[in-house]
Each structure stands twice: as C-alpha cells, then as structure tokens.
Write a protein that holds these residues in place. Structure first.
Motif, PDB file in Angstrom:
ATOM      1  N   GLU A 100     -26.857  73.728  49.144  1.00  0.00           N
ATOM      2  CA  GLU A 100     -27.746  74.275  48.611  1.00  0.00           C
ATOM      3  C   GLU A 100     -28.708  74.523  46.776  1.00  0.00           C
ATOM      4  OE1 GLU A 100     -29.128  78.480  49.972  1.00  0.00           O
ATOM      5  OE2 GLU A 100     -27.488  78.088  51.421  1.00  0.00           O
ATOM      6  N   GLY A 101     -29.504  73.973  46.581  1.00  0.00           N
ATOM      7  CA  GLY A 101     -29.853  74.057  45.214  1.00  0.00           C
ATOM      8  C   GLY A 101     -29.812  73.311  44.957  1.00  0.00           C
ATOM      9  N   GLY A 102     -30.097  71.898  46.057  1.00  0.00           N
ATOM     10  CA  GLY A 102     -30.077  70.707  44.913  1.00  0.00           C
ATOM     11  C   GLY A 102     -28.920  69.809  44.834  1.00  0.00           C
ATOM     12  N   GLY A 103     -27.327  70.470  44.963  1.00  0.00           N
ATOM     13  CA  GLY A 103     -25.872  69.986  44.574  1.00  0.00           C
ATOM     14  C   GLY A 103     -25.363  69.057  45.739  1.00  0.00           C
ATOM     15  N   THR A 104     -24.620  68.232  45.364  1.00  0.00           N
ATOM     16  CA  THR A 104     -24.093  67.708  46.702  1.00  0.00           C
ATOM     17  C   THR A 104     -22.270  67.913  46.494  1.00  0.00           C
ATOM     18  OG1 THR A 104     -25.084  65.962  45.624  1.00  0.00           O
ATOM     19  CG2 THR A 104     -23.281  65.142  46.877  1.00  0.00           C
ATOM     20  N   ARG A 105     -21.930  67.866  47.256  1.00  0.00           N
ATOM     21  CA  ARG A 105     -20.579  67.907  47.660  1.00  0.00           C
ATOM     22  C   ARG A 105     -19.573  67.082  48.035  1.00  0.00           C
ATOM     23  NH1 ARG A 105     -16.181  72.057  49.463  1.00  0.00           N
ATOM     24  NH2 ARG A 105     -14.854  70.575  51.143  1.00  0.00           N
ATOM     25  N   VAL A 106     -19.310  66.206  47.281  1.00  0.00           N
ATOM     26  CA  VAL A 106     -18.313  64.407  47.510  1.00  0.00           C
ATOM     27  C   VAL A 106     -16.516  65.254  47.610  1.00  0.00           C
ATOM     28  CG1 VAL A 106     -17.222  62.620  46.530  1.00  0.00           C
ATOM     29  CG2 VAL A 106     -19.433  64.371  45.258  1.00  0.00           C
ATOM     30  N   GLU A 107     -16.556  64.271  49.252  1.00  0.00           N
ATOM     31  CA  GLU A 107     -14.916  64.631  49.430  1.00  0.00           C
ATOM     32  C   GLU A 107     -14.600  63.076  50.071  1.00  0.00           C
ATOM     33  OE1 GLU A 107     -15.086  67.048  53.708  1.00  0.00           O
ATOM     34  OE2 GLU A 107     -16.908  66.557  52.867  1.00  0.00           O
ATOM     35  N   LEU A 108     -13.620  63.027  48.919  1.00  0.00           N
ATOM     36  CA  LEU A 108     -12.828  61.611  48.470  1.00  0.00           C
ATOM     37  C   LEU A 108     -11.588  61.833  49.221  1.00  0.00           C
ATOM     38  CD1 LEU A 108     -12.473  59.299  45.966  1.00  0.00           C
ATOM     39  CD2 LEU A 108     -10.616  60.471  47.368  1.00  0.00           C
ATOM     40  N   CYS A 109     -11.543  60.825  50.227  1.00  0.00           N
ATOM     41  CA  CYS A 109      -9.901  61.313  51.777  1.00  0.00           C
ATOM     42  C   CYS A 109      -9.648  59.376  51.272  1.00  0.00           C
ATOM     43  CB  CYS A 109     -10.186  61.049  52.576  1.00  0.00           C
ATOM     44  SG  CYS A 109     -10.226  62.996  53.531  1.00  0.00           S
ATOM     45  N   GLU A 110      -8.253  59.033  50.987  1.00  0.00           N
ATOM     46  CA  GLU A 110      -7.571  57.521  51.038  1.00  0.00           C
ATOM     47  C   GLU A 110      -6.292  57.623  51.964  1.00  0.00           C
ATOM     48  OE1 GLU A 110      -5.944  54.426  47.756  1.00  0.00           O
ATOM     49  OE2 GLU A 110      -6.620  56.764  46.930  1.00  0.00           O
ATOM     50  N   GLY A 111      -6.436  57.154  52.229  1.00  0.00           N
ATOM     51  CA  GLY A 111      -5.787  56.789  53.567  1.00  0.00           C
ATOM     52  C   GLY A 111      -4.910  55.770  53.647  1.00  0.00           C
ATOM     53  N   GLY A 112      -3.389  55.468  54.464  1.00  0.00           N
ATOM     54  CA  GLY A 112      -3.082  54.218  54.709  1.00  0.00           C
ATOM     55  C   GLY A 112      -1.360  54.153  54.445  1.00  0.00           C
ATOM     56  N   PHE A 113      -0.856  54.816  52.629  1.00  0.00           N
ATOM     57  CA  PHE A 113      -0.017  54.734  52.179  1.00  0.00           C
ATOM     58  C   PHE A 113       1.043  54.552  52.882  1.00  0.00           C
ATOM     59  CE2 PHE A 113      -3.112  57.519  50.080  1.00  0.00           C
ATOM     60  CZ  PHE A 113      -2.999  56.491  48.151  1.00  0.00           C
ATOM     61  N   GLY A 114       1.298  55.111  54.484  1.00  0.00           N
ATOM     62  CA  GLY A 114       2.209  55.546  55.387  1.00  0.00           C
ATOM     63  C   GLY A 114       2.937  54.148  55.933  1.00  0.00           C
ATOM     64  N   ALA A 115       1.735  53.140  55.689  1.00  0.00           N
ATOM     65  CA  ALA A 115       1.742  51.769  56.399  1.00  0.00           C
ATOM     66  C   ALA A 115       1.717  50.502  55.425  1.00  0.00           C
ATOM     67  CB  ALA A 115       0.391  51.511  56.785  1.00  0.00           C
ATOM     68  N   LEU A 116       1.609  51.167  53.819  1.00  0.00           N
ATOM     69  CA  LEU A 116       2.490  50.000  52.915  1.00  0.00           C
ATOM     70  C   LEU A 116       4.090  49.894  52.879  1.00  0.00           C
ATOM     71  CD1 LEU A 116       0.280  52.385  50.221  1.00  0.00           C
ATOM     72  CD2 LEU A 116      -0.112  50.339  50.891  1.00  0.00           C
ATOM     73  N   PRO A 117       4.391  48.520  52.276  1.00  0.00           N
ATOM     74  CA  PRO A 117       5.166  48.539  52.134  1.00  0.00           C
ATOM     75  C   PRO A 117       6.076  48.980  51.537  1.00  0.00           C
ATOM     76  CG  PRO A 117       4.309  46.095  50.901  1.00  0.00           C
ATOM     77  CD  PRO A 117       2.962  47.993  51.838  1.00  0.00           C
ATOM     78  N   GLY A 118       7.747  48.710  51.488  1.00  0.00           N
ATOM     79  CA  GLY A 118       8.391  49.129  50.832  1.00  0.00           C
ATOM     80  C   GLY A 118       9.098  50.351  50.673  1.00  0.00           C
TER      81      GLY A 118
END
Length: 151
Positions: A100-118
C-alpha cells in the motif's frame, strides 16, 4: 551445529516494484547494491550472471526465473570462477510484492546449502555468511531504490 538449507530476509522499500525490478534484474542495478566491482545479468531464463568483488573474485550463475516486476531467481556457484552446477551452487530468489502507498516488499530466499560438498561446518558457514551479506545487501537495495524515487 546443523546446516540450514535455506536462508531468507525481507525488506520493505518506498519505491514501486518496477523501480526495484530494475535494481535486481540488471547489471547496472546489481552493481549499485550487490556486486560493487562488476555485474553481468542477462535477465531471461537460461541467461548468465556474473557478480564480482575484488576481494573475493567472480561468481558465475544462470537465471532460472524472470517475471518482470515480480520474481527474479538465479542459481550461482559459491566458489569463484566455477560454473553453477547442481550440488555446487545455491538458488537465490527475489520476490517483489506491491505494498500500500506505492512501496514494494522484497523477499529474498537462498536455498540449497545442505547439498553443497564438504563438511557440515563449511556448509553452515556458507549459509551464515550469505545471510549476513544479504541483510546488508537488501539495506543497500532499499537505500538505492528510495534515492531513485526521491531524485
């Protein structure tokens, strides 16, 4: 210590989604708030990305989803100059929602850390480091978008 597979953060920006979109889905925009030493972005599915920081190197990626004004998602390697292959990369999604009022909600998700090697500790550290970096990045995104709106 267990690895968090997905991290997320949110910011509300006093600027419309189309203005925020230009900052999240273009090379010029990404250089302003994220990849200060260089960015390449081809904002179409299958397009390539590259984000550069002098102190860390260049991180390569591929765009997975691009819906103007709504969603920008890419997969990127967490090692410099390595292709974003499955099991060696994470997926970042930026979702823009009008407020409301002309703004923007920005949601950032980053996934896949559990599948990384190491070891689990290394994966955990990647998730923690990226969560901190994204919080700072989204604050800078807010600052850039609001500066554009008020100029």
């Amino acid at each position: 210590m267990s690895t968090v597979d997905e991290i997320s953060c949110t910011v509300t920006v006093d600027a419309p989604p189309d203005s925020v979109w230009r900052l999240v889905a273009s090379a010029d925009g990404m250089r302003r708030w994220f990849a200060f030493d260089g960015a390449e972005v081809d904002p179409v599915p299958g397009g390539s990305t590259a984000f550069t920081w002098k102190e860390h190197g260049t991180y390569r990626g591929v765009v997975e989803r691009a819906e103007p004004g709504e969603v920008f998602a890419f997969r990127w390697s967490l090692e410099p100059d390595v292709p974003p292959e499955p099991g060696r990369s994470t997926r970042v999604e930026l979702r823009l929602s009008p407020e409301e009022g002309g703004g923007t909600r920005v949601e950032l998700c980053e996934g896949g850390f559990g599948a990384l090697p190491g070891p689990e500790g290394v994966r955990h550290d990647h998730a923690e480091e990226n969560a901190r970096a994204w919080r700072v990045g989204l604050a800078l995104l807010k600052e850039a978008a609001e500066a554009d709106r008020h100029t």
